[in-house]
Design an enzyme around this catalytic site. Structure first.
Site, PDB file in Angstrom:
ATOM      1  N   HIS A 153      42.556 115.618  72.749  1.00 27.54           N
ATOM      2  CA  HIS A 153      42.765 116.353  71.490  1.00 27.54           C
ATOM      3  C   HIS A 153      44.244 116.703  71.308  1.00 27.54           C
ATOM      4  O   HIS A 153      44.677 117.761  71.777  1.00 27.54           O
ATOM      5  CB  HIS A 153      41.959 117.643  71.503  1.00 27.54           C
ATOM      6  CG  HIS A 153      40.491 117.447  71.325  1.00 27.54           C
ATOM      7  ND1 HIS A 153      39.883 117.470  70.094  1.00 27.54           N
ATOM      8  CD2 HIS A 153      39.508 117.208  72.225  1.00 27.54           C
ATOM      9  CE1 HIS A 153      38.577 117.264  70.235  1.00 27.54           C
ATOM     10  NE2 HIS A 153      38.320 117.106  71.524  1.00 27.54           N
TER      11      HIS A 153
ATOM     12  N   GLU B 152      45.563 117.898  68.739  1.00 22.37           N
ATOM     13  CA  GLU B 152      45.675 119.127  67.928  1.00 22.37           C
ATOM     14  C   GLU B 152      45.510 120.386  68.787  1.00 22.37           C
ATOM     15  O   GLU B 152      45.848 121.476  68.356  1.00 22.37           O
ATOM     16  CB  GLU B 152      44.668 119.095  66.767  1.00 22.37           C
ATOM     17  CG  GLU B 152      43.246 119.534  67.091  1.00 22.37           C
ATOM     18  CD  GLU B 152      42.408 118.465  67.778  1.00 22.37           C
ATOM     19  OE1 GLU B 152      42.982 117.435  68.192  1.00 22.37           O
ATOM     20  OE2 GLU B 152      41.190 118.672  67.917  1.00 22.37           O
TER      21      GLU B 152
ATOM     22  N   CYS C 122      38.403 112.128  69.396  1.00 19.79           N
ATOM     23  CA  CYS C 122      37.150 112.495  70.046  1.00 19.79           C
ATOM     24  C   CYS C 122      35.952 111.945  69.260  1.00 19.79           C
ATOM     25  O   CYS C 122      35.746 110.746  69.235  1.00 19.79           O
ATOM     26  CB  CYS C 122      37.090 114.015  70.225  1.00 19.79           C
ATOM     27  SG  CYS C 122      35.901 114.536  71.466  1.00 19.79           S
TER      28      CYS C 122
END
Lengths: 735, 232
Positions: B203, B205, B86
């Site tokens: 993302h 994560e 990002c």
């Protein structure tokens, strides 16, 4: 600073405290302390009712309050309004509202983990409404996304009652690190130093608190210079810096600069700690030259904090703050005595008796009068539904901006940052795990309000609001543990408004007491009035629940064809104060008003919790009533082109004609009912569990494969059509 | 596995990455303040999401001049693995470590939602464990995620297998309806020529635990292991 600063009566009061005529500077400072926004002078006597409940963590004069969960986790939360600035300059007004409430949370030493917004706007075709709504949402997104705290929920209401005053209420939730104590706002310890950190001080929002203590007349744009400008980047640095100081025990106490700037922060910290201060204006980082001392004192520049620190730690504290690239300076010292002595250009400018002035702050016992009894507009009988009429009514409600999908709003908010969000914003409470590494602690958060009911019965509306939100939490597998509130009302000089405020406070307190919910913090916003028009009495409650079920089960299973839908209740909903009644007051009205029965409500909560623990799918009906709430769940779970994940077909529902031809059952609103969805084989168990608590569920209908709403054998509405209405309900605001 | 997570002023997904790397994957992590310049002993450096320097000027523009960036360029030139997620992707582009640019989303609004991305090349450390054509469910959350590159650059990226991810439907179909931000060719992530520097807007994560709805991000993180074992 040439216009009269204090009203005549307060000027006389100040003179009697000082035993002489006040100087202009004394008047300006006192105005900063005594205005409605900062002093709560009209509501202070009333909100003592909350203080008496005494179930929160943290003192009543701290920045926020909290609750302790079973495993010792401390959750801190608070809600605040930014109504007036948002009406003048919606983007910055809303953004600085987010920044301000976050500071209240991390000033307690808690890491902010969630934001929720309760927004009330006028009708989409009224004047500035679409502009206000879209810019407020932009402002919330801008600040919240950048500062890195997820916006996980809230509410959006559109109603003529907010045409000339919008409401922007923001709630923040934070958690303390395990084993860490809350930071206090009380300045303690003679000789300790006061450290400033954050944005430089500029001539921003001077008298902003005074603006928020008045009603509007036309031409509000002229007040724009009184609205501050936020910097979420600085806000993020302040969060990390403050938490670092708290973790290392370097900050003895902490306070943000809110309304009235230095005057509210340093003066009130010293008042709470019963101590004097030597305050050096020359040390304050300034953004521009030539600021007058009173401007420095009253500036409402955003993203500023003060910390009380031990003198031997001052150097280390400044190092930490500067390490986060923040401006920081020692600006004062705590001293013995009852005065704050302010130095400017090396000389003593004023010795201000803050202890005496704050102690003498006006507490008004304003006149109250109950409203005139409303003449019954009701027809008495609401008749029964044909399939066609039921379908049309359902469509109208589900396409209403207050009832329809909020996805166009929450897609603009980062609701996942922090990787705590287990149940994202959609319907009902959102659920967050508290620490990503501690798998078994989670909270559910939800906001709500019942203004349409509060118009005629503020106390009953407050009871229902608390009961309803606690049931919504139970349906999500959580037990309500605490609430915060924002009480938005019109001008307090109106005895009817004061009466409604008092009734609301009493009602909220009674309900929370009865259901064992702590009132941890709150905010009162008055003067939501333009010319002679005031908003509806709007108590917004933000409630936090402790999740009782395994985290793997917080996502409810989807609803499938042939599932049976049952209504469990101890009291029927009513049309009075419902969204339907609000839209068509003469067509759909009844005289009914159920009051929450707290004893039976506890049974209902226990049953909801037990069923949810057994993985029964539950829905607590919200705005619009029972039928829209069920249909919304079916619409939300269905496959859609822009949602590649978890595809499910669009199902429909066959409604039982006996139960559903009564409009009150479908569209009435209350607090004493939830909906249980079970497989046919599970029905006997549901009925048995309910009967143990003396409750007899009613059969509402069954889920069908056809994407339609049937009343018996007759088609009432197509789900595809409802889907279009549902998903385009906010179009008039956001395009 | 030793991972460094860079914190710029304004980063806000740093702790999320640390959680996944440390608690979910069990790798050792080191938090790197942007003023640091030593990356000794690290296998992977992650530039997490957020709003470094408040996105002032342009997302990633100011952070690309942080002291640590020179060290990261040096680290990458020696084969060290660099992942920009990002805002981290935006920084890598601004620093010239990857090709292309990210513009404002075509709807000119922030967008936070789940997406599906298709792995279109496995020639990078992040996709080394994935199958070509595999569809992963990963969320996005950004205001400036519309990828752009010139025609010539796109040809080069395509020819050398440097386009790692494209936004698609759940069955892998590429169509404008599934492109959440107007990215050219629906590109969601790219790598450098060597495959050791990767940037992507989604993302991973946020999709590394079943509790959060997807574990597909783990496929990507585990690519690091395959890449390193292939290299040695």
């Amino acid at each position: 600073m040439d216009e009269a600063i204090l009203e005549e009566e307060e000027r006389a009061l100040l003179a009697s405290v000082l035993c002489r005529e006040p100087t202009v500077l004394e008047e300006a400072i006192t105005q900063g302390l005594w205005n409605e926004h900062c002093s709560y002078k009209s509501s202070k006597l009333l909100i003592e009712r909350f203080h008496a409940l005494g179930t929160r963590l943290g003192g009543i004069d701290e920045n926020a309050g909290g609750v302790r969960l079973k495993d010792g986790t401390v959750v801190v939360f608070k809600m605040e309004s930014h109504n007036h600035p948002s009406f003048i300059e919606p983007f910055q007004g809303a953004a600085t509202g987010v920044g301000g409430i976050l500071r209240d949370i991390f000033a307690m030493g808690a890491r902010p983990i969630a934001l929720l917004d309760a927004l009330f706007f006028g009708e989409p075709d009224f004047g500035r409404t679409p502009y206000l709504a879209s810019r407020v949402i932009d402002g919330i997104a801008w600040y919240g996304n950048c500062v890195g705290v997820p916006t996980v929920g809230g509410m959006f209401v559109s109603d003529a009652g907010y045409n000339t005053n919008c409401l922007v209420n923001v709630m923040a939730v934070g958690v303390l690190e395990p084993g860490q104590a809350m930071l206090s706002a009380k300045a303690r310890g003679v000789g300790n130093l006061i450290v400033y950190a954050g944005q430089k001080t500029g001539p921003d929002g001077i008298y902003g608190s005074r603006m928020a203590s008045k009603s509007f007349s036309v031409g509000v744009e002229q007040l724009r210079p009184q609205v501050q400008v936020g910097d979420p980047f600085k806000g993020k640095l302040l969060i990390e810096a403050t938490l670092s100081l708290a973790r290392r025990g370097l900050a003895l106490s902490c306070q943000d600069f809110g309304a009235s700037g230095l005057v509210s922060s340093v003066f009130e910290m010293a008042y709470k700690g019963n101590i004097g201060v030597r305050l050096n204006l020359d040390a304050i980082p300034l953004r521009m030259k030539g600021l007058k001392p009173w401007e420095i004192l009253l500036s409402e520049s955003q993203e500023r904090m003060v910390y009380v620190v031990l003198p031997e730690n001052a150097e280390e504290v400044l190092k930490v703050l500067q390490g986060y690239e923040l401006d920081a300076a020692v600006i004062g010292e705590l001293v013995q005595g009852e005065e704050i002595e302010v130095f400017y250009r090396g000389e003593s400018l004023i010795r201000f008796p803050h202890l005496r002035v704050l102690k003498a702050a006006p507490r008004l016992n304003r006149p109250m009068a109950p409203p005139l009894t409303e003449q019954g507009r009701a027809t008495g009988s609401v008749g029964s539904f044909s399939a066609e009429r039921l379908g049309a009514t359902l469509g109208r409600l589900i396409g209403h901006p207050s009832v329809g999908s909020k996805e166009d709003i929450y897609r603009q908010y980062d609701h996942e940052v922090g990787i705590r969000t287990l149940v994202p914003p959609s319907l009902g409470p959102s659920i967050l795990r508290v620490y990503p590494t501690t798998k078994d602690t989670a909270i559910a958060v939800v906001t709500g309000s019942r203004p349409f009911l509060a118009v005629s019965d503020p106390r009953g509306a407050a009871h229902q609001l608390i009961a309803w939100l606690s049931l919504a939490l139970a349906s999500s597998g959580a037990t309500a543990v605490g609430m915060t509130n924002c009480l938005n009302f019109g001008t307090p000089e109106d005895p009817k408004i004061m009466h409604a405020l008092k009734e609301t406070i009493e009602g909220l307190a009674e309900a929370c007491e009865a259901l064992g919910i702590a009132v941890v913090s709150g905010n009162v916003s008055l003067y939501n009035t333009t010319e002679d028009t005031s908003i509806l009495p709007t108590a917004v409650v933000g409630m936090v629940g402790e999740v009782q079920i395994p985290l793997e089960e917080v996502d409810q299973e989807p609803i499938l064809p042939d599932d049976r839908v049952w209504v469990v209740e101890y009291g029927r909903p009513v049309l009075k104060g419902s969204q339907l009644n609000r839209l068509m007051p003469t067509e759909w009205a009844d005289e009914g008003l159920i009051s929450a029965d707290f004893e039976r409500h506890r049974d209902l909560l226990a049953l909801a919790t037990a069923l949810r623990t057994d993985s029964v799918r539950l829905i607590t009906p919200g705005g619009g009533g029972t039928l829209p709430s069920i249909v919304k769940r079916l619409l939300e779970q269905a496959k859609r082109p822009d949602r590649p994940v978890a595809p499910l077909d669009m199902y429909g529902i066959q409604l039982d004609p006996e139960f559903c031809s009564d409009p009150v059952s479908c569209f009435g609103e209350g607090c004493a009912r939830f909906v249980a969805v079970v497989r046919p084989s599970e029905e006997p168990r549901l009925l048995k569990q309910a009967s143990l608590l003396g409750l007899k569920p009613s059969y509402l209908g069954k889920v069908i494969r056809e994407p339609e709403v049937w009343l018996g054998q007759n088609t009432a509405a197509s789900m595809e059509d409802l889907f279009l209405k549902y998903t385009s309900s906010l179009r008039a605001f956001l395009e | 596995m030793r991972v460094g997570v860079v914190v710029f002023p304004g980063s806000n997904c740093d702790l999320d990455v640390v959680h996944v790397v440390q608690d979910v994957l069990g790798w050792s992590t080191r938090i790197l303040w942007h003023a640091e310049t030593s990356l000794v002993g690290l296998d992977l450096v992650v530039l997490p999401g957020g709003f470094s320097y408040g996105d002032y000027l342009r997302p990633g523009a100011l952070a690309s001049y942080s002291p640590i960036m020179a060290a990261i360029k040096n680290f990458a030139s020696k084969g060290g693995l660099v992942l920009g997620i990002c805002n981290g992707f935006q920084i890598l582009l601004e620093a010239g470590m990857l090709e292309g640019a990210l513009m404002q989303n075509r709807q000119i609004r922030f967008v936070c939602k789940p997406t599906c991305v298709r792995v279109d090349s496995t020639k990078s450390f992040l996709t080394a464990s994935a199958r070509k054509g595999q569809v992963l469910s990963l969320p996005i959350a950004h205001h400036s995620g519309s990828y752009y590159a010139t025609k010539e650059a796109l040809k080069g990226l395509n020819d050398s297998g440097r386009i790692l991810f494209r936004y698609v439907s759940s069955d892998g179909t590429q169509d404008d309806a599934f492109n959440p931000n107007g990215s050219i060719e629906a590109i969601a992530g790219v790598s450098n020529e060597e495959g050791n520097v990767v940037g992507l807007m989604p993302h991973p994560e946020r999709a590394a635990e079943r509790l959060l709805g997807s574990e597909d991000g783990l496929v990507l993180f585990r690519g690091v292991l395959s890449w390193i074992s292939q290299a040695s």
